[in-house]
Write an enzyme that holds these catalytic residues in place. Sequence first.
Site, short mmCIF file in Angstrom:
data_model
loop_
_atom_site.label_atom_id
_atom_site.label_comp_id
_atom_site.label_asym_id
_atom_site.label_seq_id
_atom_site.Cartn_x
_atom_site.Cartn_y
_atom_site.Cartn_z
N HIS A 135 3.72 -10.53 0.92
CA HIS A 135 3.32 -11.17 2.17
C HIS A 135 1.80 -11.11 2.29
O HIS A 135 1.16 -10.26 1.69
CB HIS A 135 4.00 -10.52 3.39
CG HIS A 135 3.76 -9.05 3.53
ND1 HIS A 135 4.37 -8.10 2.71
CD2 HIS A 135 2.98 -8.35 4.38
CE1 HIS A 135 3.97 -6.89 3.07
NE2 HIS A 135 3.11 -7.02 4.08
N HIS A 147 -1.45 -11.24 5.09
CA HIS A 147 -1.90 -11.09 6.46
C HIS A 147 -3.03 -12.08 6.74
O HIS A 147 -3.97 -12.18 5.94
CB HIS A 147 -2.44 -9.68 6.70
CG HIS A 147 -1.42 -8.60 6.50
ND1 HIS A 147 -0.78 -7.98 7.54
CD2 HIS A 147 -0.94 -8.03 5.37
CE1 HIS A 147 0.05 -7.08 7.06
NE2 HIS A 147 -0.03 -7.08 5.75
#
Length: 141
Positions: A103, A105
């Site tokens: 993932h 940010h």
Amino acid sequence: MPAYDDTNIFAKILRGELPCLKVYEDEHTLAIMDIMPRADGHALVIPKAPSRTFLDMAPEDIATLYATVQRVARAAKAAFDADGITIQQFNERAGGQLVFHTHVHVLPRKEGVTLRPHAGQIAPADMLEAHAAKLRAALGS
């Protein structure tokens, strides 16, 4: 490298087993609000293809992931009148990774405002929803 564990929180979100504040979705990626934001408007971009870290992603999945990261970053900069954007991606525990599904940010930044702690406190739901609405509007979704 350890095997991908499909019981991680992002895999559960992708399967619809856990709720999220979705701001964008396409065939390959999902963008959601981080519930422990380090900055107002902090979003996460998650590939739908399973991968534990960036290091084990297929190159074509990297390309689609980062196309969405760029789209979300541009929208976040506009939506939060940010002076800049911080893009962070952590790999393995020693690298700061806490959830073992790749993932990225996306953090809108204001000059002189420091980031809140990584894995800090869960933000109030009304604040997260307001930030999600601003980001969705900027994304046109």
